[in-house]
Design an enzyme around this catalytic site. Structure first.
Site, PDB file in Angstrom:
ATOM      1  N   GLN A 127       0.856  -1.186   0.000  1.00  0.00           N
ATOM      2  CA  GLN A 127       0.000   0.000   0.000  1.00  0.00           C
ATOM      3  C   GLN A 127       0.890   1.234   0.000  1.00  0.00           C
ATOM      4  O   GLN A 127       1.947   1.236   0.635  1.00  0.00           O
ATOM      5  CB  GLN A 127      -0.903   0.039   1.256  1.00  0.00           C
ATOM      6  CG  GLN A 127      -2.145  -0.822   1.172  1.00  0.00           C
ATOM      7  CD  GLN A 127      -1.874  -2.287   1.443  1.00  0.00           C
ATOM      8  OE1 GLN A 127      -0.800  -2.643   1.935  1.00  0.00           O
ATOM      9  NE2 GLN A 127      -2.813  -3.143   1.129  1.00  0.00           N
ATOM     10  N   GLU A 128       0.445   2.281  -0.700  1.00  0.00           N
ATOM     11  CA  GLU A 128       1.284   3.477  -0.841  1.00  0.00           C
ATOM     12  C   GLU A 128       1.631   4.125   0.493  1.00  0.00           C
ATOM     13  O   GLU A 128       2.651   4.792   0.618  1.00  0.00           O
ATOM     14  CB  GLU A 128       0.581   4.501  -1.724  1.00  0.00           C
ATOM     15  CG  GLU A 128      -0.704   5.040  -1.103  1.00  0.00           C
ATOM     16  CD  GLU A 128      -1.332   6.123  -1.973  1.00  0.00           C
ATOM     17  OE1 GLU A 128      -1.396   5.922  -3.192  1.00  0.00           O
ATOM     18  OE2 GLU A 128      -1.740   7.144  -1.405  1.00  0.00           O
ATOM     19  N   SER A 129       0.787   3.903   1.501  1.00  0.00           N
ATOM     20  CA  SER A 129       1.016   4.518   2.802  1.00  0.00           C
ATOM     21  C   SER A 129       2.311   4.048   3.455  1.00  0.00           C
ATOM     22  O   SER A 129       2.759   4.643   4.428  1.00  0.00           O
ATOM     23  CB  SER A 129      -0.161   4.183   3.718  1.00  0.00           C
ATOM     24  OG  SER A 129      -0.394   2.786   3.693  1.00  0.00           O
TER      25      SER A 129
END
Lengths: 266, 311
Positions: free
Chosen positions: A54-56
């Site tokens: 996930q980009e987070s």
């Protein structure tokens, strides 16, 4: 599974279409909803070595329920790696390590350009949307990009109002002008009526398959550009028992995917 | 010297009208208690930034305190679009904010450049998009295309950002400001270290000795920090790993309220202006929704294998 159990809803079919684009060993950057379900179907069927991030900042999360955002609490415990945006978007994505990016758009055009910024004029918007977030870098820097969209003349466009995330921009050669590899970019637009695939030469999306219950005529009527039809156009294969079992028993036992029915994915 | 103070004092002393603020968080560890105090004190003409903004930024915009927003995204996630953000840009209510738009790659890189003392940084995203065709208050300085001095190719560069103040919410800090986090980080570390001053709000204040038991978790060292505020449940309705979950009920309540200007104002009256501080806010929450609802947000314990730095 019995024939009755093989009944499925459109969002399940769309997730399976996404899953079938993922190859074993792919590193996939996923958002929530369809991308996450699709990548997990792939992992539990034909691509056990697919890996997700996930980009987070999360890699190889082990969520106990479907994540509701890329920053969801359930992505934290059990992950193999948690860092920052610089780690995932910078080190892994910009560093060229991500195979597949999975995006949805409020508006998508025939070259796979995506608009998530504004409907209408930028300075005086009819409808202001969230903006790029991670979409622009994912669309530009993942090796293959899968796009999810609703199939109607408002969501699909000859030309988007605003290119938030470039696909093939204005056609062949356009990505190269910006120093982007020509062999990267959108692969498919998966809609609630069809799978549109991008032609390697013209960079335009054409009709590859129509979903069971939908027809070529209906799809042409609901597509705002002169949609080319593949010579071997065919019905989209329905979900297999194995794919449905993965969705219902492992990935989404709470059936959160049904939320997409209310959002028009029927 | 201890930098521990109340939220009221920290915001009064270190946040000023016209300041450029980095506000950390990524649904995870949103410094909501500080946001509410900024609204109570009516700090105005702010420039705000963070990658992936959410309900907290929407609230600051709706309260009319934001002049400029260096943005990548603003949405209420599962609850839908940011209502105050939309009203500002579509209808100029309460006023139209000035928006400079980047992405979740370029903006963290700009903060990293600021933290590292670099004037600008090359990025590989944004090219070919309309993000390069819209410029607001940064004008021609939004980005430049330069020639890569090593291979002669055109290269997009974006400027370093150096906020006046960073506000971050962390799991624990000591009284001097050594701030430790675990879990999803977003752009918190780089945003904080890019800023001139850092306000740390935390779930708990621990001793310097406890910080030293696991120093690899420190993302901001004390010499960067001007204030430390102990504020349990300071990120509610967002979450803090190891402490409490996202409050979906409350997130939905904000979305419903912010659907209309009147609803939004009533929400601020009840949950921001109507409470003196975070303690009063939590008390009001428990009175309104019951202790069981509050207790239900608390995280379970699932401890890691203990780490040891001994030699």
């Amino acid at each position: 599974m019995s024939a009755a159990e093989l009944d499925y809803i459109k969002p399940e079919l769309m997730a399976c279409c996404g899953a079938r684009e993922i190859r074993d060993g792919d590193l996939v950057i996923v958002g929530t909803g369809f991308p996450s379900v699709a990548a997990n179907i792939a992992k539990y069927t034909h691509a056990p070595n697919a890996r997700m991030m996930q980009e987070s900042g999360v890699y190889d999360a082990q969520p106990k329920r479907p994540a509701l955002s890329v920053g969801d609490p359930c992505l934290n415990p059990g992950a193999a790696f948690i860092g920052s945006l610089i780690d995932v978007m910078g080190m892994f994505l910009q560093g060229g390590k991500v195979d597949v990016g999975f995006l949805s758009g409020s508006q998508v055009d025939k070259y796979g350009n995506i608009n998530t910024t504004v409907i209408g004029d930028y300075g005086n918007p009819k409808s202001r949307l969230p903006g790029s977030g991670g979409a622009n870098p994912i669309g530009l820097l993942a090796k293959r990009v899968l796009i999810i969209a609703l199939h109607d003349k408002r969501r699909l466009a000859e030309r988007v109002d605003f290119i938030t995330t470039p696909g093939y921009i204005d056609g062949p050669g356009a990505r190269a002008k910006w120093g982007l590899p020509e062999d990267q970019g959108p692969e498919v637009i998966i809609t609630n009526k069809a799978v549109l695939r991008f032609d390697k030469e013209t960079k335009e999306a054409y009709l590859e398959s129509y979903h069971p219950g939908n027809t070529v005529e209906e799809i042409l009527e609901n597509t705002p550009w002169d949609l080319k039809v593949a010579p071997d156009v065919h019905e989209t294969p329905p979900p297999t028992a194995e794919e449905l079992r993965a969705i219902r028993e492992i990935i989404d036992p709470m059936r959160m995917i049904t939320i997409y029915l209310k959002r028009g994915y029927v | 010297m201890s930098k521990v103070m109340t939220m009221k004092e920290a915001i009064e002393r270190f946040v000023h009208d016209g300041d450029f603020l980095f506000i950390g968080g990524y649904i995870c560890r949103t410094p909501f208690a500080a946001i509410h105090e900024i609204i109570r004190q009516g700090k105005k003409d702010l420039t705000i930034t963070r990658s992936n903004a959410a309900d907290d930024f929407d609230m600051l915009i709706g309260a009319g305190l934001v002049k400029r927003f260096i943005a990548t995204f603003l949405s209420l996630g599962v609850y839908g679009l940011g209502r105050c953000f939309r009203r500002s840009l579509e209808k100029g209510i309460p006023h139209k904010i000035e928006l400079e738009e980047y992405t979740n790659l370029s903006l963290p890189m700009m903060l990293m450049a600021g933290a590292l003392g670099m004037p600008f940084i090359p990025v590989k995203d944004m090219v070919g998009s309309d993000l390069l065709n819209v410029k607001s208050f940064m004008g021609e300085d939004k980005y430049k295309v330069i020639v890569n001095p090593f291979d002669g190719t055109p290269t997009l560069v974006v400027p370093a950002l150096k906020p006046d103040v960073a506000i971050i919410h962390v799991q624990q800090a000591d009284e001097h400001g050594n701030a430790q986090v675990w879990g999803i980080e977003g752009d918190c570390k780089w945003g904080a270290n890019a800023a001139e001053k850092v306000i740390v709000t935390c779930e708990r204040i621990v001793s310097r000795e406890i910080i030293g038991k696991d120093p690899s978790r420190t993302i901001v060292p004390d010499f960067r920090v001007v204030a430390v505020v102990e504020e349990p449940f300071g990120a509610h309705p967002g979450y803090t790993p190891g402490f409490y979950d996202v409050d979906f009920m409350f997130g939905s309540l904000y979305q419903q309220a912010s659907n209309t200007e009147e609803g939004f104002r009533a929400f601020l009256e009840e949950w921001v202006y109507g409470v003196e501080d975070r303690t009063a806010y939590i008390q009001h929450y428990i009175e309104k929704f019951g202790y069981a609802q509050f207790r239900g947000l608390w995280a379970d314990f699932d401890y890691s294998y203990p780490v040891s730095y001994a030699y």
